[in-house]
Design a protein around this motif. Structure first.
Motif, PDB file in Angstrom:
ATOM      1  N   SER B  37      12.609  71.559  -0.339  1.00 19.46           N
ATOM      2  CA  SER B  37      13.418  71.887   0.837  1.00 19.46           C
ATOM      3  C   SER B  37      12.682  71.501   2.120  1.00 19.46           C
ATOM      4  CB  SER B  37      13.733  73.383   0.872  1.00 19.46           C
ATOM      5  OG  SER B  37      14.303  73.808  -0.342  1.00 19.46           O
ATOM      6  N   LEU B  38      11.378  71.741   2.144  1.00 14.96           N
ATOM      7  CA  LEU B  38      10.590  71.386   3.334  1.00 14.96           C
ATOM      8  C   LEU B  38      10.636  69.878   3.556  1.00 14.96           C
ATOM      9  CD1 LEU B  38       7.446  73.667   2.756  1.00 14.96           C
ATOM     10  CD2 LEU B  38       9.472  74.139   4.167  1.00 14.96           C
ATOM     11  N   GLN B  39      10.562  69.133   2.451  1.00 11.69           N
ATOM     12  CA  GLN B  39      10.600  67.671   2.561  1.00 11.69           C
ATOM     13  C   GLN B  39      11.921  67.207   3.166  1.00 11.69           C
ATOM     14  OE1 GLN B  39       9.792  66.888  -1.565  1.00 11.69           O
ATOM     15  NE2 GLN B  39       7.566  67.035  -1.299  1.00 11.69           N
ATOM     16  N   LEU B  40      13.002  67.905   2.814  1.00 15.82           N
ATOM     17  CA  LEU B  40      14.312  67.511   3.354  1.00 15.82           C
ATOM     18  C   LEU B  40      14.424  67.820   4.839  1.00 15.82           C
ATOM     19  CD1 LEU B  40      16.862  68.397   0.565  1.00 15.82           C
ATOM     20  CD2 LEU B  40      15.775  66.231   1.127  1.00 15.82           C
ATOM     21  N   LEU B  41      13.724  68.872   5.278  1.00 16.09           N
ATOM     22  CA  LEU B  41      13.772  69.201   6.706  1.00 16.09           C
ATOM     23  C   LEU B  41      13.202  68.057   7.541  1.00 16.09           C
ATOM     24  CD1 LEU B  41      12.769  72.962   6.552  1.00 16.09           C
ATOM     25  CD2 LEU B  41      14.959  72.051   7.386  1.00 16.09           C
ATOM     26  N   GLY B  42      12.159  67.422   7.029  1.00 15.58           N
ATOM     27  CA  GLY B  42      11.570  66.281   7.739  1.00 15.58           C
ATOM     28  C   GLY B  42      12.555  65.134   7.858  1.00 15.58           C
ATOM     29  N   GLU B  43      13.224  64.833   6.769  1.00 17.99           N
ATOM     30  CA  GLU B  43      14.176  63.729   6.774  1.00 17.99           C
ATOM     31  C   GLU B  43      15.402  64.094   7.621  1.00 17.99           C
ATOM     32  OE1 GLU B  43      13.683  60.824   5.920  1.00 17.99           O
ATOM     33  OE2 GLU B  43      15.666  59.893   5.723  1.00 17.99           O
ATOM     34  N   THR B 167      30.937  58.526   2.731  1.00 14.48           N
ATOM     35  CA  THR B 167      31.904  59.563   2.402  1.00 14.48           C
ATOM     36  C   THR B 167      33.074  59.427   3.369  1.00 14.48           C
ATOM     37  OG1 THR B 167      30.032  60.932   1.774  1.00 14.48           O
ATOM     38  CG2 THR B 167      32.157  62.039   1.984  1.00 14.48           C
ATOM     39  N   ARG B 168      34.224  59.034   2.807  1.00 11.96           N
ATOM     40  CA  ARG B 168      35.389  58.761   3.651  1.00 11.96           C
ATOM     41  C   ARG B 168      36.082  60.048   4.065  1.00 11.96           C
ATOM     42  NH1 ARG B 168      38.627  54.809  -0.300  1.00 11.96           N
ATOM     43  NH2 ARG B 168      38.222  56.624  -1.581  1.00 11.96           N
ATOM     44  N   ASN B 169      36.149  60.328   5.324  1.00 15.37           N
ATOM     45  CA  ASN B 169      37.021  61.376   5.881  1.00 15.37           C
ATOM     46  C   ASN B 169      36.749  62.798   5.409  1.00 15.37           C
ATOM     47  OD1 ASN B 169      38.397  59.328   7.187  1.00 15.37           O
ATOM     48  ND2 ASN B 169      39.705  58.993   5.397  1.00 15.37           N
ATOM     49  N   ARG B 170      35.728  63.006   4.611  1.00  8.09           N
ATOM     50  CA  ARG B 170      35.442  64.379   4.187  1.00  8.09           C
ATOM     51  C   ARG B 170      34.069  64.770   4.717  1.00  8.09           C
ATOM     52  NH1 ARG B 170      39.835  66.793   3.335  1.00  8.09           N
ATOM     53  NH2 ARG B 170      38.760  68.455   2.224  1.00  8.09           N
ATOM     54  N   ARG B 171      33.898  66.023   5.064  1.00  9.43           N
ATOM     55  CA  ARG B 171      32.635  66.530   5.563  1.00  9.43           C
ATOM     56  C   ARG B 171      32.378  67.908   4.961  1.00  9.43           C
ATOM     57  NH1 ARG B 171      32.474  62.042   6.455  1.00  9.43           N
ATOM     58  NH2 ARG B 171      32.156  60.903   8.371  1.00  9.43           N
ATOM     59  N   PRO B 172      31.129  68.322   4.810  1.00 10.46           N
ATOM     60  CA  PRO B 172      29.937  67.529   5.124  1.00 10.46           C
ATOM     61  C   PRO B 172      29.702  66.402   4.112  1.00 10.46           C
ATOM     62  CG  PRO B 172      29.333  69.635   4.125  1.00 10.46           C
ATOM     63  CD  PRO B 172      30.818  69.684   4.361  1.00 10.46           C
ATOM     64  N   VAL B 173      28.952  65.401   4.555  1.00  9.95           N
ATOM     65  CA  VAL B 173      28.424  64.401   3.635  1.00  9.95           C
ATOM     66  C   VAL B 173      27.349  65.124   2.834  1.00  9.95           C
ATOM     67  CG1 VAL B 173      27.036  62.291   3.523  1.00  9.95           C
ATOM     68  CG2 VAL B 173      28.842  62.520   5.257  1.00  9.95           C
ATOM     69  N   MET B 174      27.428  65.058   1.506  1.00 10.43           N
ATOM     70  CA  MET B 174      26.445  65.831   0.732  1.00 10.43           C
ATOM     71  C   MET B 174      25.611  64.966  -0.196  1.00 10.43           C
ATOM     72  SD  MET B 174      27.968  69.534  -0.383  1.00 10.43           S
ATOM     73  CE  MET B 174      26.435  69.897  -1.255  1.00 10.43           C
ATOM     74  N   GLY B 175      24.357  65.392  -0.373  1.00  8.47           N
ATOM     75  CA  GLY B 175      23.488  64.672  -1.301  1.00  8.47           C
ATOM     76  C   GLY B 175      22.423  65.588  -1.872  1.00  8.47           C
ATOM     77  N   SER B 176      21.995  65.271  -3.089  1.00  2.00           N
ATOM     78  CA  SER B 176      20.837  65.967  -3.647  1.00  2.00           C
ATOM     79  C   SER B 176      19.683  64.974  -3.695  1.00  2.00           C
ATOM     80  CB  SER B 176      21.139  66.517  -5.039  1.00  2.00           C
ATOM     81  OG  SER B 176      21.288  65.469  -5.976  1.00  2.00           O
ATOM     82  N   VAL B 177      18.481  65.504  -3.538  1.00  3.08           N
ATOM     83  CA  VAL B 177      17.290  64.651  -3.427  1.00  3.08           C
ATOM     84  C   VAL B 177      16.188  65.226  -4.301  1.00  3.08           C
ATOM     85  CG1 VAL B 177      15.697  63.519  -1.846  1.00  3.08           C
ATOM     86  CG2 VAL B 177      17.899  64.342  -0.980  1.00  3.08           C
ATOM     87  N   ARG B 178      15.685  64.427  -5.218  1.00  4.08           N
ATOM     88  CA  ARG B 178      14.601  64.889  -6.089  1.00  4.08           C
ATOM     89  C   ARG B 178      13.353  65.232  -5.262  1.00  4.08           C
ATOM     90  NH1 ARG B 178      15.622  65.200 -11.865  1.00  4.08           N
ATOM     91  NH2 ARG B 178      17.460  63.927 -12.170  1.00  4.08           N
ATOM     92  N   PRO B 179      12.556  66.164  -5.767  1.00  2.00           N
ATOM     93  CA  PRO B 179      11.299  66.472  -5.070  1.00  2.00           C
ATOM     94  C   PRO B 179      10.443  65.216  -4.895  1.00  2.00           C
ATOM     95  CG  PRO B 179      11.709  68.092  -6.805  1.00  2.00           C
ATOM     96  CD  PRO B 179      12.757  67.032  -6.947  1.00  2.00           C
ATOM     97  N   ASN B 180       9.692  65.184  -3.799  1.00  2.00           N
ATOM     98  CA  ASN B 180       8.711  64.123  -3.503  1.00  2.00           C
ATOM     99  C   ASN B 180       9.292  62.760  -3.188  1.00  2.00           C
ATOM    100  OD1 ASN B 180       6.500  65.876  -3.838  1.00  2.00           O
ATOM    101  ND2 ASN B 180       6.755  65.693  -6.051  1.00  2.00           N
ATOM    102  N   ILE B 181      10.581  62.680  -2.934  1.00  2.00           N
ATOM    103  CA  ILE B 181      11.144  61.428  -2.436  1.00  2.00           C
ATOM    104  C   ILE B 181      10.723  61.252  -0.975  1.00  2.00           C
ATOM    105  CG2 ILE B 181      13.309  60.262  -1.816  1.00  2.00           C
ATOM    106  CD1 ILE B 181      12.783  60.117  -4.800  1.00  2.00           C
ATOM    107  N   PHE B 182      10.795  62.342  -0.228  1.00  2.00           N
ATOM    108  CA  PHE B 182      10.350  62.307   1.165  1.00  2.00           C
ATOM    109  C   PHE B 182       9.059  63.115   1.298  1.00  2.00           C
ATOM    110  CE2 PHE B 182      15.098  62.072   1.532  1.00  2.00           C
ATOM    111  CZ  PHE B 182      15.147  60.749   1.943  1.00  2.00           C
ATOM    112  N   PRO B 183       8.194  62.724   2.250  1.00  2.00           N
ATOM    113  CA  PRO B 183       6.946  63.474   2.428  1.00  2.00           C
ATOM    114  C   PRO B 183       7.193  64.843   3.059  1.00  2.00           C
ATOM    115  CG  PRO B 183       7.158  61.762   4.097  1.00  2.00           C
ATOM    116  CD  PRO B 183       8.307  61.583   3.156  1.00  2.00           C
TER     117      PRO B 183
END
Ligand SMILES: Cc1cc2nc3c(=O)[nH]c(=O)nc-3n(C[C@H](O)[C@H](O)[C@H](O)COP(=O)(O)OP(=O)(O)OC[C@H]3O[C@@H](n4cnc5c(N)ncnc54)[C@H](O)[C@@H]3O)c2cc1C
Ligand SMILES: Cc1cc2nc3c(=O)[nH]c(=O)nc-3n(C[C@H](O)[C@H](O)[C@H](O)COP(=O)(O)OP(=O)(O)OC[C@H]3O[C@@H](n4cnc5c(N)ncnc54)[C@H](O)[C@@H]3O)c2cc1C
Lengths: 269, 355
Positions: B37-43, B167-183
């Motif tokens: 979760s912390l890594q996602l905050l950076g991105e 993502t066409r016309n729908r919000r929020p745009v959503m995604g899942s991200v594996r750990p350690n993809i972002f620093p």
């Protein structure tokens, strides 16, 4: 207390047979046979184990082109009672929202069920979305990565054990519910010829179209999919040295490699 | 409007223009915020700056208030907190329902969820309740310079290509991200932000009861994402026995063993040691790929390895194009030779140290 179980199976290209064209870097798809997603066979095995123990029925469902009939025949060969193939051109190009919608409609049309079992994820796109989305469409409780399930005496609660990164968790879950089975939990049983013959003779497989399911075409396939692929990029290649040892003596090869790594300060021997 | 007629009758119409802010679902486990979760905050911070909007963090649970400022130190502007005894135990449908209620109220443009096992269970439920799209295991995020659309990028099937997903016309745009993809961004206690305490009147009946939590006792192994030296095996090892050799080499070098998805599928090595797109991203100084062909999804996981060593019997295996040093040969000959030479070198060294 019998359990009526529905299992979702996806018909996927057998990725163990997939090759990549070394020149273009793209997938060679021609002639790649399809199989039932291996993790779904684990789910089928779980369903059959529960049926063996408590009685009831197992129905396999799949949204796929007609070629997936072979997949449904395969699981009927394992002991599944009935197969339903949701197949229609209008289902093509679906993302997981649209796929799960069609599957939820299939389940609604089946009507009577206690438990929906899904595989951990597929081997082709591996999103692991479908179980949670089907639960959301049907407003059912759900839990992923189940390794064991025991029906309680009241006949309408299931005690499930599931596995996370570092722990097991136990939940009591009221039926009807959706669960997914952790990959590699069981070895799927073999196909029995007599069962497969039954599939051919009794034809326990039905094909349901968008009309049969009374689905709004705006909710299925490409039209029912909010996500679109807007572009394709190549994976940036990491530059590597590409030095290959020339020779055939293993010990010389070992010395060559180790001296390279030591030279670079990556090893201290 | 024509576009309204096209809308799936099950979807509530929305106005995408009203949706602002990049949200991160902050997962709490055992009183701590998960690193993913912390890594996602950076991105999220990076994307929010590009779109000139705010970063929102969502923390829900019971007894979690003291964690509420943490996301701010990692890049959040606003933290939405639901601290409620009814959320003491995690149930995917209940937690999903609460996050949806917050999203419906505050209308974020994007919502990112760490791809932990619980995160991967929770995220698609949230997306489906909101009737929006979700991209699994994305590996990067871009903003379309012309339209301002958020583009989620994930490696597609089998190839060396990346799919850009809108993502066409729908919000929020959503995604899942594996750990350690972002620093993980640096923690900065001087960052300022706002904690917003939310209350939920009615929560969903989860129709589940939490019974028990049993930690899995794992041997004191270094997790592969933290190891400096990794000796990794693939289908080419032919059997579980093959990993014994790799283990011996790894031990001599102070490293750990890992494997390809085919080795995991064969049951030769546990899933938490899988390297690649649907496994882990590793960053060792040296990565030995032994009997691994070099499929795109595997190579993806070693893009940050300093040096890659390939040992493969097939001189045309794609792994050689993705390696720094290659040895063509049967691993059953090469690995014992390596072990022998290393032992000789170590002996010489301890011998010369004595003199
Ligand atoms: C490379 C690639 C990437 C993709 N990425 C995304 C993405 O990020 N987001 C997105 O929304 N769509 C994505 N898609 C589309 C997605 O593959 C389809 O929607 C697909 O029908 C279901 O997803 P899945 O294979 O990941 O299933 P999963 O969610 O991994 O499947 C879990 C379980 O659900 C059941 N199940 C899945 N599909 C079926 C079926 N057709 N019939 C019966 N049971 C089924 C099985 O039991 C399966 O084990 C992607 C497709 C490709 C080729
Ligand atoms: C959506 C998706 C996600 C995926 N995610 C991952 C992932 O996270 N990680 C991953 O690894 N894969 C992943 N894969 C699978 C990937 O495409 C490959 O199938 C897999 O990496 C191949 O594993 P392998 O190299 O061990 O086996 P193979 O491709 O079968 O290669 C075996 C190699 O061993 C060599 N060999 C045989 N005998 C010997 C010997 N005696 N000595 C030395 N070499 C020998 C052969 O020449 C061959 O090159 C994914 C696939 C998909 C579709």
């Amino acid at each position: 207390m019998p359990l009526d179980i529905i299992v979702g199976i996806k018909w996927v290209p057998n990725t163990t047979a997939v090759n990549i064209d070394p020149k273009t870097g793209t997938l060679i798809r021609e002639g790649i046979p399809s199989v039932v997603n291996p993790h779904d066979l684990t789910a089928v095995e779980m369903a059959l184990k529960l049926k063996d123990k408590y009685g009831g029925s197992v129905t396999a469902i799949s949204m796929a082109p007609p070629s997936a009939l072979a997949g449904l025949e395969h699981v009927i060969g394992m002991g599944v009672d009935r197969g339903i193939l949701a197949s229609d051109r209008a289902f093509a190009g679906a993302d997981t929202l649209a796929t799960s919608y069609v599957l939820a409609k299939v389940i609604e049309k089946i009507g009577r069920f206690d438990l929906v079992i899904m595989g951990h994820e597929t081997i082709d796109s591996s999103t692991a979305h479908i179980g949670a989305q089907v639960a959301s469409w049907l407003n059912l409780p759900y839990v992923y990565y189940v390794v064991d399930a025991v029906l309680e005496d009241d006949g309408n609660t299931l005690e499930v054990t599931r596995i996370l990164e570092n722990a097991y968790e136990k939940y009591r879950i009221r039926l009807p519910a959706v669960i997914s089975i952790a990959m590699h939990t069981f070895n799927p049983r073999r196909v029995r010829l007599s069962e497969k013959l039954r599939a051919k003779m009794e034809k326990p497989i039905e094909i349901w179209s968008i009309k049969d399911l009374e689905i709004d075409p705006n909710c299925a396939g490409l039209r029912g999919s909010p996500t679109v692929v807007s572009g394709i990029d190549f994976v940036p290649k990491v530059p590597r040295k590409n030095e290959v040892f020339q020779g055939s003596d293993p010990k010389e090869a070992a010395r060559w490699l180790l001296s390279k790594l030591i030279e670079e300060g990556l090893l201290d021997l | 409007m024509a576009s309204k007629k096209m809308l799936c009758s099950e979807w509530e119409p929305i106005n995408p223009m009203e949706y602002k802010g990049i949200w991160v679902y902050v997962e709490v486990e055992g009183g701590h915020i998960h690193e993913a979760s912390l890594q996602l905050l950076g991105e999220a911070r990076r994307i929010a700056d590009e779109l000139d909007t705010y970063v929102g963090a969502v923390i829900i649970g019971y007894g979690i208030k003291e964690l509420a400022r943490e996301p701010i130190y990692y890049g959040a502007d606003k933290v939405f907190v639901v601290d409620d005894p009814r959320l003491e135990k995690y149930y995917p449908n209940l937690y999903g329902d609460v996050v949806c209620k917050l999203a419906k109220k505050h209308k974020p443009e994007a919502l990112l969820v760490g791809g932990t096992m619980r995160g991967r269970e929770l995220a698609p439920y949230i997306a489906n309740n909101l009737k929006t799209g979700i991209t699994a295991d994305l590996t990067s995020i871009e903003v379309d310079k012309e339209t301002g659309d958020i583009i989620l990028i994930r490696p597609p099937f089998g190839a060396w290509m990346l799919a850009h997903i809108k993502t066409r016309n729908r919000r929020p745009v959503m995604g899942s991200v594996r750990p350690n993809i972002f620093p993980t961004p640096e923690r900065n206690e001087d960052r300022d932000g706002e904690v917003i305490e939310e209350t939920i009147d009615e929560v969903l009946d989860p129709r589940m009861e939490y019974l028990e939590y049993t930690p899995i006792e794992k041997a004191e192994e270094i997790p592969i994402e933290k190891a400096d030296i990794i000796v990794s095996g693939g289908k080419g090892l032919g059997s579980k026995e093959g990993f014994k050799l790799l283990e011996e080499l790894a031990e001599l070098l102070g490293g750990v063993i890992a494997g390809s998805r085919k080795a995991v599928d064969a049951g030769w090595i546990p899933h938490d040691r899988q390297v690649g797109q649907t496994g882990k991203t590793v960053k060792p100084n040296i990565y030995f790929a032994v009997g691994i062909s070099g499929a795109a999804q595997h190579i993806f996981g070693i893009r940050e390895a300093k040096r890659v060593v390939a040992i493969n019997i097939d001189p045309d295996a794609p792994i050689f194009e993705n390696a720094d040093y290659g040895i063509v040969g049967d691993y059953k000959e090469i690995i014992p030779a390596l072990i022998e030479v290393i032992k000789e070198m170590k002996m010489k060294k301890s011998g010369s140290a004595k003199n």
